[in-house]
Design a protein around this motif. Structure first.
Motif, PDB file in Angstrom:
ATOM      1  N   ILE A   1       0.832  -1.203   0.000  1.00 26.73           N
ATOM      2  CA  ILE A   1       0.000   0.000   0.000  1.00 26.73           C
ATOM      3  C   ILE A   1       0.866   1.253   0.000  1.00 26.73           C
ATOM      4  CG2 ILE A   1      -1.532   1.384   1.473  1.00 26.73           C
ATOM      5  CD1 ILE A   1      -3.023  -1.144   2.168  1.00 26.73           C
ATOM      6  N   HIS A   2       0.512   2.181  -0.889  1.00 24.86           N
ATOM      7  CA  HIS A   2       1.156   3.488  -0.923  1.00 24.86           C
ATOM      8  C   HIS A   2       0.075   4.523  -1.213  1.00 24.86           C
ATOM      9  CE1 HIS A   2       3.741   6.856  -2.034  1.00 24.86           C
ATOM     10  NE2 HIS A   2       4.741   6.191  -1.477  1.00 24.86           N
ATOM     11  N   PRO A   3      -0.009   5.594  -0.436  1.00 19.41           N
ATOM     12  CA  PRO A   3      -1.133   6.534  -0.563  1.00 19.41           C
ATOM     13  C   PRO A   3      -1.166   7.331  -1.861  1.00 19.41           C
ATOM     14  CG  PRO A   3       0.498   7.356   1.001  1.00 19.41           C
ATOM     15  CD  PRO A   3       0.895   5.955   0.667  1.00 19.41           C
ATOM     16  N   THR A   4      -0.051   7.471  -2.560  1.00 14.52           N
ATOM     17  CA  THR A   4      -0.040   8.311  -3.764  1.00 14.52           C
ATOM     18  C   THR A   4       0.417   7.589  -5.020  1.00 14.52           C
ATOM     19  OG1 THR A   4       2.201   9.104  -3.247  1.00 14.52           O
ATOM     20  CG2 THR A   4       0.339  10.419  -2.434  1.00 14.52           C
ATOM     21  N   THR A   5       1.289   6.612  -4.887  1.00 13.49           N
ATOM     22  CA  THR A   5       1.865   5.937  -6.053  1.00 13.49           C
ATOM     23  C   THR A   5       1.088   4.669  -6.375  1.00 13.49           C
ATOM     24  OG1 THR A   5       4.055   6.759  -5.445  1.00 13.49           O
ATOM     25  CG2 THR A   5       3.954   4.962  -7.057  1.00 13.49           C
ATOM     26  N   MET A   6       0.739   4.498  -7.659  1.00 21.23           N
ATOM     27  CA  MET A   6       0.068   3.287  -8.094  1.00 21.23           C
ATOM     28  C   MET A   6       1.041   2.114  -8.055  1.00 21.23           C
ATOM     29  SD  MET A   6      -3.121   3.514  -8.708  1.00 21.23           S
ATOM     30  CE  MET A   6      -4.390   4.766  -8.904  1.00 21.23           C
ATOM     31  N   GLN A   7       0.665   1.069  -7.339  1.00 16.71           N
ATOM     32  CA  GLN A   7       1.532  -0.092  -7.170  1.00 16.71           C
ATOM     33  C   GLN A   7       1.174  -1.189  -8.174  1.00 16.71           C
ATOM     34  OE1 GLN A   7       4.117  -0.077  -4.677  1.00 16.71           O
ATOM     35  NE2 GLN A   7       3.466   2.058  -4.878  1.00 16.71           N
ATOM     36  N   LYS A   8       2.189  -1.918  -8.633  1.00 16.72           N
ATOM     37  CA  LYS A   8       1.968  -3.049  -9.533  1.00 16.72           C
ATOM     38  C   LYS A   8       2.980  -4.133  -9.197  1.00 16.72           C
ATOM     39  CE  LYS A   8       0.760  -3.917 -14.338  1.00 16.72           C
ATOM     40  NZ  LYS A   8       0.715  -3.357 -15.710  1.00 16.72           N
ATOM     41  N   PRO A   9       2.775  -4.820  -8.052  1.00 19.00           N
ATOM     42  CA  PRO A   9       3.714  -5.861  -7.625  1.00 19.00           C
ATOM     43  C   PRO A   9       3.717  -7.040  -8.603  1.00 19.00           C
ATOM     44  CG  PRO A   9       1.767  -5.820  -6.221  1.00 19.00           C
ATOM     45  CD  PRO A   9       1.668  -4.625  -7.092  1.00 19.00           C
ATOM     46  N   THR A  10       4.634  -7.948  -8.421  1.00 20.12           N
ATOM     47  CA  THR A  10       4.807  -9.063  -9.365  1.00 20.12           C
ATOM     48  C   THR A  10       3.572  -9.948  -9.458  1.00 20.12           C
ATOM     49  OG1 THR A  10       5.855 -10.337  -7.578  1.00 20.12           O
ATOM     50  CG2 THR A  10       7.314  -9.137  -9.084  1.00 20.12           C
ATOM     51  N   TRP A  11       2.837 -10.085  -8.349  1.00 19.18           N
ATOM     52  CA  TRP A  11       1.664 -10.950  -8.352  1.00 19.18           C
ATOM     53  C   TRP A  11       0.433 -10.256  -8.946  1.00 19.18           C
ATOM     54  CZ3 TRP A  11      -2.009  -8.351  -5.663  1.00 19.18           C
ATOM     55  CH2 TRP A  11      -1.596  -7.472  -4.667  1.00 19.18           C
ATOM     56  N   PHE A  12       0.554  -8.982  -9.261  1.00 16.17           N
ATOM     57  CA  PHE A  12      -0.597  -8.172  -9.659  1.00 16.17           C
ATOM     58  C   PHE A  12      -1.273  -8.678 -10.942  1.00 16.17           C
ATOM     59  CE2 PHE A  12      -2.460  -4.503 -11.831  1.00 16.17           C
ATOM     60  CZ  PHE A  12      -3.280  -3.979 -10.852  1.00 16.17           C
ATOM     61  N   PRO A  13      -0.545  -8.910 -12.060  1.00 15.36           N
ATOM     62  CA  PRO A  13      -1.227  -9.317 -13.302  1.00 15.36           C
ATOM     63  C   PRO A  13      -2.022 -10.609 -13.159  1.00 15.36           C
ATOM     64  CG  PRO A  13       1.014  -8.604 -13.760  1.00 15.36           C
ATOM     65  CD  PRO A  13       0.903  -8.726 -12.264  1.00 15.36           C
ATOM     66  N   SER A  14      -1.423 -11.626 -12.523  1.00 16.42           N
ATOM     67  CA  SER A  14      -2.129 -12.906 -12.393  1.00 16.42           C
ATOM     68  C   SER A  14      -3.360 -12.763 -11.500  1.00 16.42           C
ATOM     69  CB  SER A  14      -1.188 -13.982 -11.845  1.00 16.42           C
ATOM     70  OG  SER A  14      -0.690 -13.616 -10.567  1.00 16.42           O
ATOM     71  N   PHE A  15      -3.253 -11.911 -10.462  1.00 15.32           N
ATOM     72  CA  PHE A  15      -4.407 -11.706  -9.578  1.00 15.32           C
ATOM     73  C   PHE A  15      -5.548 -11.028 -10.321  1.00 15.32           C
ATOM     74  CE2 PHE A  15      -6.851  -9.038  -6.643  1.00 15.32           C
ATOM     75  CZ  PHE A  15      -7.312 -10.006  -5.757  1.00 15.32           C
ATOM     76  N   VAL A  16      -5.244 -10.013 -11.110  1.00 16.01           N
ATOM     77  CA  VAL A  16      -6.280  -9.309 -11.871  1.00 16.01           C
ATOM     78  C   VAL A  16      -6.952 -10.253 -12.861  1.00 16.01           C
ATOM     79  CG1 VAL A  16      -6.698  -7.473 -13.567  1.00 16.01           C
ATOM     80  CG2 VAL A  16      -5.252  -7.024 -11.580  1.00 16.01           C
ATOM     81  N   ASN A  17      -6.163 -11.091 -13.530  1.00 18.35           N
ATOM     82  CA  ASN A  17      -6.741 -12.056 -14.472  1.00 18.35           C
ATOM     83  C   ASN A  17      -7.659 -13.038 -13.756  1.00 18.35           C
ATOM     84  OD1 ASN A  17      -5.539 -11.042 -16.796  1.00 18.35           O
ATOM     85  ND2 ASN A  17      -3.673 -12.240 -16.499  1.00 18.35           N
ATOM     86  N   GLU A  18      -7.238 -13.491 -12.586  1.00 22.41           N
ATOM     87  CA  GLU A  18      -8.068 -14.413 -11.810  1.00 22.41           C
ATOM     88  C   GLU A  18      -9.371 -13.761 -11.391  1.00 22.41           C
ATOM     89  OE1 GLU A  18      -9.702 -17.415  -9.467  1.00 22.41           O
ATOM     90  OE2 GLU A  18      -8.246 -17.471 -11.100  1.00 22.41           O
ATOM     91  N   MET A  19      -9.302 -12.493 -10.956  1.00 19.23           N
ATOM     92  CA  MET A  19     -10.517 -11.771 -10.558  1.00 19.23           C
ATOM     93  C   MET A  19     -11.462 -11.586 -11.735  1.00 19.23           C
ATOM     94  SD  MET A  19     -10.793 -11.045  -7.327  1.00 19.23           S
ATOM     95  CE  MET A  19     -10.268 -12.755  -7.191  1.00 19.23           C
ATOM     96  N   SER A  20     -10.902 -11.297 -12.910  1.00 16.29           N
ATOM     97  CA  SER A  20     -11.757 -11.104 -14.084  1.00 16.29           C
ATOM     98  C   SER A  20     -12.504 -12.392 -14.429  1.00 16.29           C
ATOM     99  CB  SER A  20     -10.927 -10.631 -15.277  1.00 16.29           C
ATOM    100  OG  SER A  20     -10.077 -11.651 -15.759  1.00 16.29           O
ATOM    101  N   GLN A  21     -11.833 -13.546 -14.289  1.00 20.83           N
ATOM    102  CA  GLN A  21     -12.483 -14.826 -14.560  1.00 20.83           C
ATOM    103  C   GLN A  21     -13.572 -15.109 -13.526  1.00 20.83           C
ATOM    104  OE1 GLN A  21     -11.846 -16.835 -17.356  1.00 20.83           O
ATOM    105  NE2 GLN A  21     -10.729 -14.978 -17.924  1.00 20.83           N
TER     106      GLN A  21
END
Length: 811
Positions: free
Chosen positions: A493-513
């Protein structure tokens, strides 16, 4: 109540009667609230207001609930039936005297302590006049906002101006018996109980009207001053070699282009207009599972609606339903193509914020949009966007675009202090007004650009559209999903900077499914899509009426229980004759009168009907595969069907967004077998299942059921057959060959579904085969089949009808 008070109320209520029009939430009180009329009932209200009580009195009379002005007698002691937390301030601004709510609740608890047979109910009743949320630095609050504890004079004007927009919401009753037994009966308990009631009413107000609206110019200036956007503006200035002020003006232009300008007055007018339109167009709008959403809103969740997209009607229908269910209308992500005059400004005032189709290559626009979305969520505004991005032209769910969902997850990683809940929504119609246009586009015609002339053209075509369905699927708690996937996600978590950790793409794909799967699980069955499903499976798209009715009865029986679709909605009346009569009334089918009527589809209508079939095809894939297995083998066992299901579902799940556990599959298979046995479509001897012979009259039912999945299996077989006699092939050649073969097969066997020759669907299947190791790439980048593909081929070929399989395998 003494005689003087009773007389006063009777005198006052008559002038108030024409001023008040009340909407009750939930509409079906008796079904959704566990109110026991045999037990004493007390109403808990926010304020001691005569207008609130008079409105409640009228509602209670219609709902067969006790009159709030009637006293309650408990063991010889008389109480007022209404318990008000606060009194209205006096018009002279004198200090308000407290109500007798706390002493009364304490007395009631004491009586329950002394008499174990007592069990009175407290029903919280929230009343609001209008849905105006208030606005920062706005004089309108003086007249329209009843949130600020108005005095008696101001309350009179609120009722005068907003009386026709009174909303009363009942909550689940509380048992005083349980409270006394579990928590005690002293003054502290009574005080705490009323404090919780105040908090409950605040949450309800927020859920109904939403947070205060910011002045649009102040909002945009605030976004421009945010650290995250300021940094991107500075980077833009350096990259393009322009001044910071020029970059800032560019960002401001983007924000002005996208930002909504929500006006409750526009929504109110739109509500009246849409009510008239829906009454003209639809026989009814069926809504299911909205209570789950209301509960989340009352618990303070950030609600993000993620519906499927069938029609331009979706924008209006879903917002209308949300508004009528006592929830604040969401801010809606709309394509920039809808920002045309005069609809664009109207949509913007209805809560639409506009987005370009692509952000690629424009970091400043992307940052401005992302910051705007974060601000909407952080301030508590509900949001709605379509994960498919565009409208489905085939009736199937499209592959989701993950951009908006990724921004939603990133909002959580900015430290949003409330849980975020994704609410999937299935929207279905018995008639989609654009469906003929969709078919033209699938044949290669250019998409017509949205304009005022297109709107006027649509209005000319308005006619009877049957029924509409809005089903809220199982919500997904994003915070819990993040914790389950990555317990340390809060470290990012960061209050101003958009974060994109290594696990982020796979998590987003899983949520979309998950989102798409939950939408499909909330599908709605109706006479039109069930009739389309059966007629399109029949030879020449024709059936005798009695055979069609029998098939509809089988379809309903297969999913009435134990179906792995927990939010599935059955038709309002499941009797097959009623279903078919209603479908015929939609004027989509030909009826040839005779000794037994023949129901059929013309060639043109058959193409259109594939759209409605595809809305529910995923529901019947498993029963259809089971029927195909029974027909293709002399004998089957449950384990054999389950084994085939699991293999085929591996490649089918991504296309149809199907997710089932082993227990769900076994339970559903058992129900399917029991249903087929009850309909005498198979026999059982020990573990062995045998389909009835094709010479028997009932065989047609089982065969029609097996055909539902045939087009999908045939598409798979076309791709698999491309590897016969070939060692290796490029992906481009594979997809081109499969598409050409699919077009030939469609012509030879009269396959109507446009998706059968959809290049993107074939490409997705090839990608799935590679993902599951049915295909592999050599050093030259050519695709080769693996041993796994041979096993899949054996299953798929065995389930396809012989004449079609011969065509597929023709060299």
């Amino acid at each position: 109540m003494n005689a003087l008070n009773s007389l006063l109320i009777n005198i006052v209520k008559w002038p108030f009667r024409p001023l008040i029009r009340t909407k009750v939430i939930p509409a079906k009180l008796s079904e959704l609230l566990s109110v026991d009329n045999d037990r004493s009932i007390f109403y808990v209200l926010k304020e001691q207001s005569l207008s609130d009580l008079l409105a409640l009195q009228r509602v209670c009379k219609k709902q067969n609930l006790p009159d709030p002005f009637s006293p309650v007698n408990l063991e010889g002691k008389e109480y007022t039936r209404y318990i008000c937390l606060d009194k209205l301030p006096s018009s002279l601004h004198l200090k308000r005297s407290p109500t007798d709510a706390e002493p009364q609740v304490h007395q009631l608890l004491t009586q329950h302590k002394e008499n174990q047979s007592l069990d009175a109910q407290l029903i919280p009743v929230f009343s609001t006049w209008g849905r105006y949320p208030g606005k920062t630095k706005s004089e309108a609050d003086l007249v329209f906002n009843d949130q600020k504890k108005p005095n008696a004079l101001k309350k009179f004007f609120i009722v005068l101006f907003s009386g026709r927009h009174n909303l009363i919401q009942f909550s689940q009753p509380l048992s005083l018996r349980e409270i006394a037994d579990d928590h005690g009966t002293d003054h502290k308990i009574a005080h705490k109980l009323l404090r919780v009631a105040r908090f409950h009413f605040q949450r309800q107000r927020l859920a109904i009207a939403g947070p205060k609206l910011w002045d649009r110019s102040l909002l945009i200036n605030g976004l421009l001053a945010s650290p995250a956007l300021k940094k991107v503006i500075e980077d833009e200035a350096k990259t393009k070699n322009i001044s910071t002020q020029e970059a800032r003006e560019l960002a401001k232009g983007y924000l002005n282009e996208m930002a909504a300008d929500y006006r409750e007055s526009v929504v109110r007018v739109g509500d009246k207009l849409l009510t008239w339109i829906w009454n003209k167009l639809y026989h009814g709008i069926h809504i299911k599972n909205v209570e789950n959403v209301r509960k989340l809103a009352h618990e303070g969740h950030e609600i993000v609606y993620v519906p499927c997209h069938r029609s331009h009607m979706d924008y209006l229908l879903l917002t209308y339903v949300i508004y009528h269910e006592g929830l604040v209308p969401p801010h809606i992500a709309a394509g920039i193509n809808l920002n045309f005059w005069p609809m664009g400004p109207i949509f913007r005032k209805g809560g639409a914020f506009f987005m370009r189709r692509s952000f690629r290559g424009n970091k400043l626009y992307s940052a401005a949009f992302r910051e705007y979305l974060v601000q909407l969520m952080s301030r508590g505004y509900a949001v709605k966007y379509y994960p498919e991005s565009g409208r489905s032209r085939t009736g199937r769910l499209l592959k989701p675009k993950t951009g908006m969902l990724a921004m939603t997850v990133q909002s959580a990683l900015r430290g949003l202090d409330r849980p975020i809940s994704l609410v999937p929504v299935y929207i279905g119609y018995e008639h989609v007004m654009e469906v003929s246009t969709y078919m033209k586009e699938l044949r290669g015609e250019a998409k017509e650009k949205e304009s005022v002339w297109q709107v006027l053209g649509i209005l000319k075509k308005l006619r009877h559209f049957g029924q509409g369905y809005v089903n809220f699927g199982e919500p997904i708690n994003l915070n819990k999903a993040l914790t389950a996937a990555n317990p340390t996600w809060r470290d990012n978590i960061h209050p101003t900077t958009m974060q994109k950790p290594t696990w982020f793409p796979s998590f987003v794909n899983e949520m979309s499914q998950q989102v798409m799967s939950h939408i499909n699980q909330a599908a709605a069955l109706n006479g039109v899509n069930l009739t389309a499903l059966s007629l399109l499976a029949a030879p020449k798209h024709s059936l005798f009426r009695d055979d069609l009715e029998t098939q509809l009865k089988l379809c309903i029986a297969l999913v009435e229980k134990d179906a792995p679709f927990p939010q599935l909605t059955l038709p309002p009346d499941t009797h097959q004759k009623v279903l078919l009569d209603h479908a015929i009334g939609m004027e989509k089918y030909k009826v040839e009168k005779g000794k037994t009527d023949i129901i059929s589809l013309s060639d043109d209508e058959a193409i259109l009907q594939t759209y409605y079939r595809n809305n529910i095809l995923h529901v019947y894939l498993l029963p259809s595969l089971a029927a195909a297995c029974l027909i293709s083998h002399n004998e089957c066992t449950r384990d054999m069907i389950l084994a085939q299901w699991k293999i085929i579902l591996g490649v089918m799940a991504g296309e149809y967004f199907l997710r089932f556990s082993d227990d769900e599959l076994r339970l559903h298979l058992e129900h399917i077998i029991t249903t087929l046995l009850n309909h005498k479509l198979l026999t059982q001897e020990g573990d062995k299942l045998t389909a009835i012979k094709h010479t028997e009259a009932k065989y047609q039912q089982l065969h029609l059921l097996s055909v539902y999945a045939q087009e999908t299996l045939q598409r798979y077989a076309i791709v698999i057959a491309a590897f016969e006699g070939k060692k290796a092939i490029t992906r481009i050649d594979l997809e081109r060959s499969a598409l050409d073969h699919a077009k030939q097969l469609a012509r030879l066997h009269d396959i109507k579904g446009p998706e059968f020759v959809d290049k993107s669907i074939l490409s997705q299947f090839v990608l799935k085969l590679r993902e599951l190791d049915y295909l592999e790439s050599n050093d030259e980048g050519l695709l080769l089949s693996t041993a796994h593909l041979d096993a899949l081929q054996d299953i798929v070929y065995a389930l396809i009808e012989g004449d079609v399989l011969n065509t597929i395998r023709h060299p």
